[in-house]
Write a protein that holds these residues in place. Structure first.
Motif, mmCIF file in Angstrom:
data_model
loop_
_atom_site.group_PDB
_atom_site.id
_atom_site.type_symbol
_atom_site.label_atom_id
_atom_site.label_comp_id
_atom_site.label_asym_id
_atom_site.label_seq_id
_atom_site.Cartn_x
_atom_site.Cartn_y
_atom_site.Cartn_z
ATOM 1 N N SER A 87 0.785 -1.241 0.000
ATOM 2 C CA SER A 87 0.000 0.000 0.000
ATOM 3 C C SER A 87 0.809 1.279 0.000
ATOM 4 O O SER A 87 0.368 2.295 -0.543
ATOM 5 N N LEU A 88 1.997 1.291 0.627
ATOM 6 C CA LEU A 88 2.718 2.537 0.877
ATOM 7 C C LEU A 88 3.915 2.686 -0.050
ATOM 8 O O LEU A 88 4.832 1.840 -0.048
ATOM 9 N N GLY B 186 -1.481 2.417 -13.714
ATOM 10 C CA GLY B 186 -2.443 1.355 -13.435
ATOM 11 C C GLY B 186 -3.252 1.594 -12.185
ATOM 12 O O GLY B 186 -4.160 0.810 -11.876
ATOM 13 N N THR B 187 -2.935 2.643 -11.459
ATOM 14 C CA THR B 187 -3.659 2.957 -10.227
ATOM 15 C C THR B 187 -3.464 4.438 -9.915
ATOM 16 O O THR B 187 -2.577 5.092 -10.461
ATOM 17 N N GLY B 188 -4.325 4.965 -9.037
ATOM 18 C CA GLY B 188 -4.135 6.311 -8.531
ATOM 19 C C GLY B 188 -3.403 6.286 -7.199
ATOM 20 O O GLY B 188 -3.195 5.222 -6.607
ATOM 21 N N TRP B 189 -3.046 7.476 -6.717
ATOM 22 C CA TRP B 189 -2.235 7.579 -5.499
ATOM 23 C C TRP B 189 -2.736 8.723 -4.627
ATOM 24 O O TRP B 189 -3.117 9.783 -5.133
ATOM 25 N N TYR B 190 -2.705 8.489 -3.318
ATOM 26 C CA TYR B 190 -3.085 9.504 -2.336
ATOM 27 C C TYR B 190 -1.847 9.921 -1.543
ATOM 28 O O TYR B 190 -1.085 9.075 -1.064
ATOM 29 N N TYR C 198 3.151 7.992 -0.487
ATOM 30 C CA TYR C 198 1.886 7.929 -1.201
ATOM 31 C C TYR C 198 1.234 6.572 -0.955
ATOM 32 O O TYR C 198 1.924 5.554 -0.826
ATOM 33 N N VAL C 199 -0.093 6.602 -0.874
ATOM 34 C CA VAL C 199 -0.862 5.383 -0.625
ATOM 35 C C VAL C 199 -1.551 4.966 -1.909
ATOM 36 O O VAL C 199 -2.198 5.783 -2.583
ATOM 37 N N LYS C 200 -1.415 3.706 -2.252
ATOM 38 C CA LYS C 200 -2.020 3.193 -3.481
ATOM 39 C C LYS C 200 -3.541 3.229 -3.390
ATOM 40 O O LYS C 200 -4.125 2.846 -2.367
ATOM 41 N N GLU C 201 -4.164 3.688 -4.426
ATOM 42 C CA GLU C 201 -5.624 3.662 -4.533
ATOM 43 C C GLU C 201 -6.119 2.238 -4.341
ATOM 44 O O GLU C 201 -5.548 1.282 -4.872
ATOM 45 N N THR D 11 -7.850 2.216 13.844
ATOM 46 C CA THR D 11 -8.411 3.170 12.889
ATOM 47 C C THR D 11 -8.064 2.699 11.498
ATOM 48 O O THR D 11 -6.872 2.551 11.162
ATOM 49 N N LEU D 12 -9.071 2.437 10.687
ATOM 50 C CA LEU D 12 -8.868 1.943 9.330
ATOM 51 C C LEU D 12 -9.020 3.101 8.346
ATOM 52 O O LEU D 12 -10.114 3.650 8.177
ATOM 53 N N PHE D 13 -7.910 3.482 7.721
ATOM 54 C CA PHE D 13 -7.969 4.467 6.643
ATOM 55 C C PHE D 13 -8.211 3.708 5.349
ATOM 56 O O PHE D 13 -7.365 2.912 4.918
ATOM 57 N N VAL D 14 -9.380 3.928 4.758
ATOM 58 C CA VAL D 14 -9.772 3.247 3.527
ATOM 59 C C VAL D 14 -9.598 4.227 2.370
ATOM 60 O O VAL D 14 -10.248 5.273 2.337
ATOM 61 N N TYR D 15 -8.698 3.881 1.460
ATOM 62 C CA TYR D 15 -8.404 4.740 0.311
ATOM 63 C C TYR D 15 -9.174 4.204 -0.882
ATOM 64 O O TYR D 15 -8.788 3.212 -1.506
ATOM 65 N N GLY D 16 -10.302 4.831 -1.182
ATOM 66 C CA GLY D 16 -11.222 4.353 -2.196
ATOM 67 C C GLY D 16 -10.777 4.670 -3.606
ATOM 68 O O GLY D 16 -9.654 5.079 -3.870
#
Length: 947
Positions: free
Chosen positions: A777-778, A798-802, A828-831, A853-858
């Motif tokens: 993820s990271l 192939g994916t977005g990033w936060y 950055y966190v993978k979408e 705490t669950l951070f969900v990156y949609g």
């Protein structure tokens, strides 16, 4: 010439008279799990026998003997316990025989002995090179053996990784030479991983070249010109810095001051510690293309070609570094050439060698070339992805033993804590300042000065070692790791005991060579099972019985005596119990860890073993051993080179790696720094600390200045604030990190991941050597330039990033200039990720990991499996663990927490999950007190919640 003519004639005859080929003379027979092919062709380099065995549906074992019999010896790397019966079939033609499994096939050409590997649909994965196999008879200390080579064809788009840990700042080794030779800062692991989703495990223990196996040539292989235009040499000027005069000027054609024995080559009477040496002139080559220059250096070194600065490095005099740099040159063109060297010590090292451009016919190939072995022995491993290939490596060499949970926390170390009070004072300072800590490391010389190998605490400096350890455990909730070398000074009782039984290497003692403290010593023979048992028994009696938690196994190359030529190093570890040191040179760290691991598990089957070792070899992961990158320097370029070093080590199949955060060896300017140097020292440590928080094991260590956060900078300084922030962030991420550790055992996962593992379709990632994934993820992007406030980085396609800190969304497949202020490293966190964070804690088992705490990156579907067990014992091997799988559906914007699987003593039966949903239109910062999207109360049964 004759060989080329012969091969041409042979090929011609095959075309004209196919019925008369040597295939008719080659005979194969079936054996239990494969075939053995008897080769009767007169081409001796084919080998006399080829054994092709099926190990698993995606693994073949190849053994090629130059004799009529195969060598029957137990592999040190490969374990047989995981062998299982695999269904396979056999097909044959007039010229070839093939073995097919449900996944892949292997074909042996009955004429040439070449083997090729194919996918189920027949597509070629890998093929041995024509005439790419050789056996050269050699003798090592009277032991008959062969120098062995096997070459493979390589597609132009192939990228090559793994092969251990090396300091050349390279990620992709295609077209390069990798030397598998154990050395302080270099780790040899003979496992190659390709981006074509296959691997080669080369089962050999001798020094081995991989890739471009040509020999580096002396500088005189180029045409040299002095400053006066004379052909044949460079102008060497030996200057005396204090007097600002030239001590001597002379002609030099080669620069090779590699070892202690080369010190006599310097001008008589010249003081290196006061020196500045320059080599100047011009160079030219008989070839056009990239010329690779290999430099071994200590002190300050700068190299210019045609006015371009190619090398600007420093390394402590007693432990030289190495670098490989490429320079494009045109045939017969003269280039200005200059080297400037400040030795920075009374004994210092420098050599420069070069490798001409790769011939066109050799560009798309690589080879393994080993100094010694009885036969060619390798495994071909295929998979749908890199994870499957690494899983195959672990099937062959053993599971990656799960480390104790506390090892995932922060470790503090320095060279060295000199007294009991000093060590306890550091731990107290961490607790008083509420800086999380799990482990304190006691480095060398806790013994009396002349008593190395006694395993005894110096009672003057450690008057109550038992009480110290008890206080660490009971008062400060801190583990103690202690340094143990495979080394014994002559004269103490442990030396006498080991020597009496013939368990020591005798040569260094006979030579009366002294170490840097002025005493004579030697190492024990870790290849001898009785010696390994005795070594553990001494550790157990003197140290483990006191409550020591973990082992720092230093100098396991083995470094019996530093800075000696390779042949001298072999002499000092000879003879081994198994055979010549040439044949077994690289395997010492594997056997050393084996003895400690097996010894402790037999002594105490309950508590997890933990070993940190300076060197490694294939299979080390099964002995609860992690590796650190050795005595690297505290320099920005050294920090950068750790990125590719750590990633390639992980791609070699061993999941636990670490480094000296801040670098080990320090330039003199940092010991008593002015304000400018102090500012750089603080920033260097800050940036390195940010990076170090996101490698498998997080450990600060080094020489003076002291490395504790509060000794680097005061609490008000941004360096202190940033280091504490990342320390606490790592502890918050412990549910994520320990789940990665659990996955490395149960699913053969990899924690520190090369970008090609998760983004294989994106060819842009193949050569990136300064970014990696921490888990799936990271995306980690260390900052390794002084005063940088941003850095360029690539977001895979192939994916977005936060962006981790503010939740801002970015499209993948682009290079961006990311903000990187002093206190922040871009992450950055993978979408499509779920990242669990736990409560703030001071040590890993301070309190249960609840609430999470669950951070969900949609933006895409996401899943994560939370892994938990008892953390300190081996009950997980018996099924005592739990997993909770979490799935996010983008289409329904719902989170499903699946039924809990498994259980263990002390498990949290009911728990709370706070969920924070982030998507491209709703960025959210990394804050734990913000408004929660949903709160979920979970008792072990599946529950689905709309977000």
């Amino acid at each position: 010439m004759f060989k080329k003519y012969y091969l041409f004639l042979l090929a011609f005859l095959f075309q004209i008279f196919p019925i008369l080929t040597f295939a008719q003379q080659s005979i194969y027979k079936r054996i239990g799990n494969g075939i053995v092919l008897q080769i009767n062709a007169p081409l001796s380099n084919i080998g006399r026998q080829i054994k092709l065995e099926v190990v698993a549906p995606q693994i073949f074992h190849v053994t090629v003997s130059p004799n009529q019999l195969f060598a029957n010896q137990q592999s040190l790397m490969v374990v047989d316990t995981n062998r299982s019966i695999t269904k396979w079939s056999l097909t044959e033609t007039k010229t070839a025989v093939s073995i097919h499994t449900d996944s892949i096939s292997a074909t042996i050409d009955l004429v040439t002995g070449r083997i090729s590997y194919h996918k189920k649909n027949g597509e070629l994965i890998l093929g041995e090179k024509a005439n790419g196999r050789s056996f050269v008879a050699v003798s090592n200390s009277g032991e008959p053996s062969y120098q062995l080579m096997q070459a493979f064809n390589s597609s132009p788009e192939e990228a090559i990784y793994g092969l251990g840990q090396h300091q050349d700042d390279m990620m992709n080794y295609k077209g390069k030479q990798v030397l598998l030779l154990q050395n302080n800062t270099d780790v040899a692991i003979p496992f190659l991983l390709s981006n074509q989703n296959y691997g080669i495990l080369w089962d050999n223990y001798s020094i081995t070249k991989v890739g471009d196996t040509r020999t580096y040539q002396p500088l005189s292989s180029l045409k040299l010109f002095s400053t006066d235009g004379n052909s044949g040499w460079l102008t060497a000027s030996y200057e005396d810095t204090p007097s600002k005069t030239v001590f001597q000027q002379r002609a030099e054609s080669d620069i090779d001051y590699s070892f202690l024995s080369d010190m006599k080559k310097f001008p008589e009477g010249y003081k290196l510690e006061d020196g500045l040496v320059k080599w100047e002139g011009k160079i030219s080559s008989g070839y056009t293309g990239v010329h690779n220059f290999q430099v071994k250096y200590a002190g300050y070194i700068k190299i210019w070609i045609d006015g371009k600065l190619l090398v600007d490095k420093w390394r402590q005099a007693w432990n030289p570094g190495s670098a490989v740099v490429g320079a494009e040159m045109i045939k017969d063109k003269k280039y200005d050439f200059k080297i400037q060297w400040v030795p920075d010590g009374s004994e210092s090292y420098l050599s420069l060698k070069c490798l001409m451009p790769i011939p066109v016919e050799e560009k798309n190939q690589y080879a393994f070339l080993s100094e010694s072995g009885d036969q060619i022995d390798y495994y071909f491993l295929a998979g749908k992805n890199a994870d499957e290939v690494i899983g195959g490596y672990r099937k062959l060499t053993g599971k990656a033993t799960l480390m104790p949970k506390w090892a995932m926390g922060f470790w503090q170390s320095r060279e060295r804590y000199k007294t009991q009070d000093e060590l306890l004072g550091v731990v107290k300072a961490f607790r008083d300042r509420e800086i999380p800590l799990d482990n304190i490391v006691l480095d060398w010389q806790y013994w009396k000065l002349d008593d190395w190998g006694s395993h005894e605490f110096d009672s003057d400096r450690f008057p109550d070692a038992n009480g110290m350890i008890k206080q660490l455990h009971d008062t400060y909730h801190t583990k103690l790791m202690i340094s143990v070398w495979p080394k014994f000074y002559t004269g103490n009782s442990n030396y006498d005991y080991m020597n009496k039984n013939g368990w020591l290497y005798p040569r260094n003692v006979v030579n009366k060579q002294k170490d840097w403290l002025g005493f004579t010593s030697t190492f024990y023979d870790a290849f001898n099972p009785s010696a390994r048992k005795a070594f553990w028994d001494l550790m157990n009696k003197k140290l483990y019985s006191k409550g020591i938690d973990a082992w720092w196994m230093d100098a396991t190359e083995p470094d019996v005596h530093s800075n000696l030529p390779i042949e001298s190093r072999k002499e000092l570890m000879s003879p081994t119990f198994l055979g010549s040191s040439t044949k077994y040179f690289n395997a010492f760290p594997l056997q050393n860890s084996k003895g400690v691991y097996e010894g402790q598990r037999l002594t105490n089957p309950n508590d997890r073993v933990f070993i940190l070792t300076r060197s490694a070899y294939g299979g080390l992961q099964r002995y609860a051993a992690a590796t650190w990158s050795g005595d690297i320097a505290s320099r920005w370029e050294d920090m950068k080179s750790q990125i590719s070093a750590g990633v390639n080590f992980s791609l070699s199949g061993l999941p636990y790696w670490t480094m000296d955060v801040g670098g080990f060896s320090v330039e003199k300017r940092y010991e008593k720094p002015n304000q400018t140097d102090l500012a750089e020292w603080r920033e260097l440590n800050t940036r390195w600390y940010q990076f170090g928080a996101f490698v498998p094991l997080f450990r600060s260590h080094g020489q003076f200045p002291f490395r504790e956060i509060y000794n680097i900078a005061p609490e008000s300084h941004p360096a202190y604030k940033s280091m504490v922030f990342y320390n606490k962030l790592r502890y918050r991420l412990m549910p994520y990190i320990y789940s990665l550790a659990g996955n490395s055992f149960h699913k053969d996962g990899t924690i520190m991941r090369g970008l090609m593992m998760d983004f294989s379709a994106d060819k842009a990632v193949n050569n990136i050597n300064d970014q990696y994934m921490f888990g799936s993820s990271l995306l980690i992007n260390p900052v390794y330039k002084y005063k940088a406030t941003s850095r360029e980085l690539y977001l895979p396609s192939g994916t977005g990033w936060y962006q981790l800190y503010d939740g801002k969304y970015f499209e993948g497949g682009q290079t961006i200039n990311a903000k990187a202020p002093y206190e922040i490293m871009p992450i950055y966190v993978k979408e499509g990720s779920i990242v669990p964070f736990g409560p703030e804690i001071q040590y890993t088992d301070e309190k249960p990991a609840d609430t999470l705490t669950l951070f969900v990156y949609g933006g895409k579907d996401a899943s994560f499996t939370l892994y938990e067990d008892e953390g300190v014992n081996y009950n997980y091997e018996k099924g005592a663990f739990s997993t909770i799988k979490m799935d996010y559906s983008e289409s329904t914007r719902s989170l499903t927490i699946q039924n809990r699987q498994g259980s263990y003593s002390g498990m949290i039966a009911k728990r709370t999950f706070k969920v924070i949903l982030i998507d491209s239109k709703h960025p959210k910062a990394l804050e734990f007190n913000q408004k929660i999207t949903k709160t979920i109360y979970y008792s072990g049964n599946q529950i689905t919640t709309k977000l």
